[in-house]
Design a protein around this motif. Structure first.
Motif, PDB file in Angstrom:
ATOM      1  N   CYS A 142       0.816  -1.213   0.000  1.00 36.54           N
ATOM      2  CA  CYS A 142       0.000   0.000   0.000  1.00 36.54           C
ATOM      3  C   CYS A 142       0.853   1.267   0.000  1.00 36.54           C
ATOM      4  O   CYS A 142       0.401   2.295  -0.477  1.00 36.54           O
ATOM      5  N   TYR A 143       2.094   1.188   0.502  1.00 36.77           N
ATOM      6  CA  TYR A 143       2.968   2.364   0.381  1.00 36.77           C
ATOM      7  C   TYR A 143       3.133   2.719  -1.095  1.00 36.77           C
ATOM      8  O   TYR A 143       3.018   3.862  -1.492  1.00 36.77           O
ATOM      9  N   LEU A 144       3.366   1.704  -1.885  1.00 31.08           N
ATOM     10  CA  LEU A 144       3.528   1.910  -3.322  1.00 31.08           C
ATOM     11  C   LEU A 144       2.240   2.444  -3.942  1.00 31.08           C
ATOM     12  O   LEU A 144       2.256   3.409  -4.705  1.00 31.08           O
ATOM     13  N   GLY A 145       1.117   1.830  -3.608  1.00 33.53           N
ATOM     14  CA  GLY A 145      -0.166   2.284  -4.152  1.00 33.53           C
ATOM     15  C   GLY A 145      -0.468   3.721  -3.797  1.00 33.53           C
ATOM     16  O   GLY A 145      -0.848   4.529  -4.651  1.00 33.53           O
ATOM     17  N   ASN A 146      -0.272   4.074  -2.528  1.00 33.92           N
ATOM     18  CA  ASN A 146      -0.523   5.446  -2.091  1.00 33.92           C
ATOM     19  C   ASN A 146       0.455   6.414  -2.739  1.00 33.92           C
ATOM     20  O   ASN A 146       0.078   7.514  -3.155  1.00 33.92           O
ATOM     21  N   ALA A 147       1.711   6.013  -2.821  1.00 40.18           N
ATOM     22  CA  ALA A 147       2.725   6.882  -3.415  1.00 40.18           C
ATOM     23  C   ALA A 147       2.457   7.130  -4.897  1.00 40.18           C
ATOM     24  O   ALA A 147       2.653   8.244  -5.384  1.00 40.18           O
ATOM     25  N   LEU A 148       1.993   6.115  -5.596  1.00 36.65           N
ATOM     26  CA  LEU A 148       1.706   6.281  -7.019  1.00 36.65           C
ATOM     27  C   LEU A 148       0.603   7.306  -7.249  1.00 36.65           C
ATOM     28  O   LEU A 148       0.661   8.096  -8.189  1.00 36.65           O
ATOM     29  N   VAL A 149      -0.391   7.306  -6.350  1.00 32.02           N
ATOM     30  CA  VAL A 149      -1.462   8.302  -6.460  1.00 32.02           C
ATOM     31  C   VAL A 149      -0.887   9.701  -6.254  1.00 32.02           C
ATOM     32  O   VAL A 149      -1.150  10.617  -7.033  1.00 32.02           O
ATOM     33  N   GLN A 150      -0.056   9.860  -5.217  1.00 28.20           N
ATOM     34  CA  GLN A 150       0.542  11.164  -4.944  1.00 28.20           C
ATOM     35  C   GLN A 150       1.495  11.590  -6.054  1.00 28.20           C
ATOM     36  O   GLN A 150       1.468  12.725  -6.506  1.00 28.20           O
ATOM     37  N   LEU A 151       2.352  10.673  -6.483  1.00 33.61           N
ATOM     38  CA  LEU A 151       3.377  11.005  -7.476  1.00 33.61           C
ATOM     39  C   LEU A 151       2.795  11.361  -8.832  1.00 33.61           C
ATOM     40  O   LEU A 151       3.284  12.244  -9.508  1.00 33.61           O
ATOM     41  N   SER A 152       1.751  10.644  -9.218  1.00 38.10           N
ATOM     42  CA  SER A 152       1.218  10.845 -10.566  1.00 38.10           C
ATOM     43  C   SER A 152       0.662  12.247 -10.760  1.00 38.10           C
ATOM     44  O   SER A 152       0.460  12.673 -11.886  1.00 38.10           O
ATOM     45  N   GLU A 153       0.434  12.955  -9.662  1.00 37.12           N
ATOM     46  CA  GLU A 153      -0.089  14.318  -9.764  1.00 37.12           C
ATOM     47  C   GLU A 153       1.022  15.355  -9.872  1.00 37.12           C
ATOM     48  O   GLU A 153       0.749  16.520 -10.129  1.00 37.12           O
ATOM     49  N   LYS A 154       2.276  14.963  -9.660  1.00 33.16           N
ATOM     50  CA  LYS A 154       3.371  15.927  -9.580  1.00 33.16           C
ATOM     51  C   LYS A 154       3.758  16.523 -10.940  1.00 33.16           C
ATOM     52  O   LYS A 154       3.735  17.713 -11.106  1.00 33.16           O
ATOM     53  N   ASP A 155       4.171  15.702 -11.885  1.00 33.47           N
ATOM     54  CA  ASP A 155       4.514  16.197 -13.221  1.00 33.47           C
ATOM     55  C   ASP A 155       4.585  15.047 -14.218  1.00 33.47           C
ATOM     56  O   ASP A 155       4.461  13.887 -13.849  1.00 33.47           O
ATOM     57  N   GLU A 156       4.784  15.381 -15.488  1.00 35.61           N
ATOM     58  CA  GLU A 156       4.739  14.369 -16.560  1.00 35.61           C
ATOM     59  C   GLU A 156       5.844  13.326 -16.431  1.00 35.61           C
ATOM     60  O   GLU A 156       5.609  12.146 -16.672  1.00 35.61           O
ATOM     61  N   ASP A 157       7.064  13.747 -16.067  1.00 39.73           N
ATOM     62  CA  ASP A 157       8.159  12.786 -15.937  1.00 39.73           C
ATOM     63  C   ASP A 157       7.855  11.765 -14.847  1.00 39.73           C
ATOM     64  O   ASP A 157       8.071  10.566 -15.012  1.00 39.73           O
ATOM     65  N   ILE A 158       7.335  12.251 -13.734  1.00 38.09           N
ATOM     66  CA  ILE A 158       7.013  11.358 -12.629  1.00 38.09           C
ATOM     67  C   ILE A 158       5.843  10.468 -13.000  1.00 38.09           C
ATOM     68  O   ILE A 158       5.790   9.296 -12.627  1.00 38.09           O
ATOM     69  N   LYS A 159       4.926  10.985 -13.775  1.00 39.53           N
ATOM     70  CA  LYS A 159       3.792  10.172 -14.238  1.00 39.53           C
ATOM     71  C   LYS A 159       4.303   8.986 -15.066  1.00 39.53           C
ATOM     72  O   LYS A 159       3.813   7.863 -14.938  1.00 39.53           O
ATOM     73  N   LYS A 160       5.323   9.225 -15.894  1.00 39.20           N
ATOM     74  CA  LYS A 160       5.917   8.144 -16.697  1.00 39.20           C
ATOM     75  C   LYS A 160       6.583   7.104 -15.803  1.00 39.20           C
ATOM     76  O   LYS A 160       6.488   5.907 -16.055  1.00 39.20           O
ATOM     77  N   ILE A 161       7.259   7.572 -14.754  1.00 40.17           N
ATOM     78  CA  ILE A 161       7.916   6.654 -13.826  1.00 40.17           C
ATOM     79  C   ILE A 161       6.880   5.771 -13.149  1.00 40.17           C
ATOM     80  O   ILE A 161       7.046   4.552 -13.055  1.00 40.17           O
ATOM     81  N   THR A 162       5.790   6.372 -12.679  1.00 42.56           N
ATOM     82  CA  THR A 162       4.756   5.592 -11.996  1.00 42.56           C
ATOM     83  C   THR A 162       4.120   4.579 -12.941  1.00 42.56           C
ATOM     84  O   THR A 162       3.817   3.458 -12.537  1.00 42.56           O
ATOM     85  N   ALA A 163       3.952   4.962 -14.188  1.00 48.19           N
ATOM     86  CA  ALA A 163       3.386   4.030 -15.172  1.00 48.19           C
ATOM     87  C   ALA A 163       4.296   2.819 -15.330  1.00 48.19           C
ATOM     88  O   ALA A 163       3.818   1.678 -15.419  1.00 48.19           O
ATOM     89  N   GLU A 164       5.601   3.037 -15.364  1.00 42.32           N
ATOM     90  CA  GLU A 164       6.553   1.926 -15.487  1.00 42.32           C
ATOM     91  C   GLU A 164       6.495   1.011 -14.275  1.00 42.32           C
ATOM     92  O   GLU A 164       6.582  -0.211 -14.404  1.00 42.32           O
ATOM     93  N   LEU A 165       6.350   1.601 -13.086  1.00 44.03           N
ATOM     94  CA  LEU A 165       6.264   0.789 -11.875  1.00 44.03           C
ATOM     95  C   LEU A 165       5.020  -0.090 -11.899  1.00 44.03           C
ATOM     96  O   LEU A 165       5.060  -1.258 -11.519  1.00 44.03           O
ATOM     97  N   LEU A 166       3.925   0.465 -12.371  1.00 46.78           N
ATOM     98  CA  LEU A 166       2.689  -0.319 -12.474  1.00 46.78           C
ATOM     99  C   LEU A 166       2.817  -1.425 -13.511  1.00 46.78           C
ATOM    100  O   LEU A 166       2.280  -2.517 -13.330  1.00 46.78           O
ATOM    101  N   LYS A 167       3.537  -1.140 -14.585  1.00 38.42           N
ATOM    102  CA  LYS A 167       3.726  -2.167 -15.610  1.00 38.42           C
ATOM    103  C   LYS A 167       4.480  -3.365 -15.048  1.00 38.42           C
ATOM    104  O   LYS A 167       4.250  -4.499 -15.464  1.00 38.42           O
ATOM    105  N   GLY A 168       5.373  -3.125 -14.093  1.00 37.71           N
ATOM    106  CA  GLY A 168       6.095  -4.232 -13.462  1.00 37.71           C
ATOM    107  C   GLY A 168       5.141  -5.181 -12.763  1.00 37.71           C
ATOM    108  O   GLY A 168       5.243  -6.406 -12.902  1.00 37.71           O
TER     109      GLY A 168
END
Length: 194
Positions: free
Chosen positions: A105-131
């Protein structure tokens, strides 16, 4: 001149910072709390994390995601019934009282927070979810091939369904914490794995 050598283990320092982020969240974790937990000074911190707190947070999530994905992969591989393992993995989310490190859940919660920060971070979170999605897809494909799973839908789509469920549970838990409601919702979403 290359600068002063590092006198701390970055992975360990990031792991200690992860605990602060888990407990306080990105926005409320102060620099002093992070530095104290990591056991390093400002100079060492900015030498190792030139992007400051945001870089530390991103690296914390990446490190956590890699460890989380490895644990899930190993647990699935050791399981006699891999589909049942995935079912129980999700159902346990309904009963977890707090942010359980083994449920991610740390990862899940962090992805929600991170995805709102900027486009580069949104790409990073997408890659983490793809894993996570790839782990589910491999498991589903294998279960289909050996007859353990009757549903012959595209394993990639079924895996995205599970990844979406995983994301959704972490968001829903913020609003609804009734284990009965969460379990019913999870069971309904796990029907494709029957």
């Amino acid at each position: 001149m290359a600068g002063r050598p590092k006198i701390f283990n970055e992975q360990e320092a990031i792991q200690k910072a992860t605990e602060v982020f888990r407990n306080k969240g990105y926005d409320t974790a102060s620099a002093d709390e992070l530095l104290n937990a990591m056991g390093i000074g400002k100079g060492s911190f900015y030498l190792a994390f030139k992007g400051g707190k945001q870089e530390l947070y991103v690296r914390s999530i990446k490190q956590f995601a890699e460890s989380f994905n490895q644990k899930i992969t190993m647990a699935i591989e050791r399981s006699e019934d891999q589909i049942e393992f995935i079912r129980q993995f999700f159902l346990a989310l309904a009963d977890a009282e707090d942010c359980d490190i083994d449920r991610g859940c740390y990862l899940g919660n962090a992805l929600v927070q991170l995805s709102e920060k900027d486009e580069d971070i949104k790409k990073i979170t997408a890659e983490l979810l793809k894993g996570l999605q790839k782990i589910f897809a491999r498991t589903i494909k294998k279960a289909q091939e050996n007859g353990q799973l009757k549903n012959q839908e595209d394993p990639e789509i079924l895996a995205w369904h599970l990844t979406n469920l995983w994301n959704g549970i972490h968001v829903t838990r913020r609003m609804e914490n009734s284990p009965r409601i969460l379990r019913s919702m999870i069971e309904m979403n796990l029907k494709p794995l029957e």
